[in-house]
Scaffold this motif. Sequence first.
Motif, PDB file in Angstrom:
ATOM      1  N   CYS A  96       0.957  -1.262  -0.293  1.00  0.00           N
ATOM      2  CA  CYS A  96       0.051  -0.081  -0.162  1.00  0.00           C
ATOM      3  C   CYS A  96       0.864   1.120   0.032  1.00  0.00           C
ATOM      4  N   CYS A  98       0.707   3.399   2.081  1.00  0.00           N
ATOM      5  CA  CYS A  98       0.973   4.069   3.425  1.00  0.00           C
ATOM      6  C   CYS A  98       2.080   2.925   4.150  1.00  0.00           C
ATOM      7  N   TYR A 102      -1.516  -5.065   1.379  1.00  0.00           N
ATOM      8  CA  TYR A 102      -2.881  -5.909   1.005  1.00  0.00           C
ATOM      9  C   TYR A 102      -2.253  -7.663   0.886  1.00  0.00           C
ATOM     10  N   CYS A 124      -6.107  -2.778   3.104  1.00  0.00           N
ATOM     11  CA  CYS A 124      -4.715  -2.683   3.774  1.00  0.00           C
ATOM     12  C   CYS A 124      -4.808  -2.878   5.234  1.00  0.00           C
ATOM     13  N   SER A 126      -3.006  -1.757   7.577  1.00  0.00           N
ATOM     14  CA  SER A 126      -2.764  -0.708   8.301  1.00  0.00           C
ATOM     15  C   SER A 126      -3.437   0.833   8.068  1.00  0.00           C
ATOM     16  N   CYS A 127      -4.129   0.818   7.108  1.00  0.00           N
ATOM     17  CA  CYS A 127      -4.968   1.920   6.793  1.00  0.00           C
ATOM     18  C   CYS A 127      -6.288   1.667   6.235  1.00  0.00           C
TER      19      CYS A 127
HETATM   20 ZN   LIG Z   1      -2.571   1.507   3.490  1.00  0.00          ZN
END
Ligand SMILES: [Zn+2]
Length: 135
Positions: A96, A98, A102, A124, A126-127
Amino acid sequence: MDYYKVLQSSHADDLALIKKRYQELLLKHHPDKNGGVESSEFLEIRKAWNHLSTPEARKLYDAELFGSQLSQDSAVWCTLNLQDLRFNGEEYSYSCKCSGNYEIHQEEIDIILQEGDKSCFVSCDSCSLTILLNL
Ligand SMILES: [Zn+2]
């Protein structure tokens, strides 16, 4: 609220596994261990299980879950094909923006294909972004 997350499970887990997690969580958060008080975790766990405890209820909830993901167009970062992802022999992954990932397991893809779908959403780790993955 994602009831799969409440039960520390994923959409690909079978009902027996989800039930096992549910029972473990129920024991852990049981009012008997909390001075007789029903904690918010306990209530959430009960509620989550109500939505996933039978194949019919689960199907309905999945439709709701994926329907709501579909309508959140702004959260879909991009559309990818399976061959755009890295494959490690078990799992496909994609980085991702960020710096999160994925990830989707081969087994999850097999289940989606068995159900007759040609695409799926992957979140994702983490976001809040999601990719639309063509299988
Ligand atoms: Zn992300």
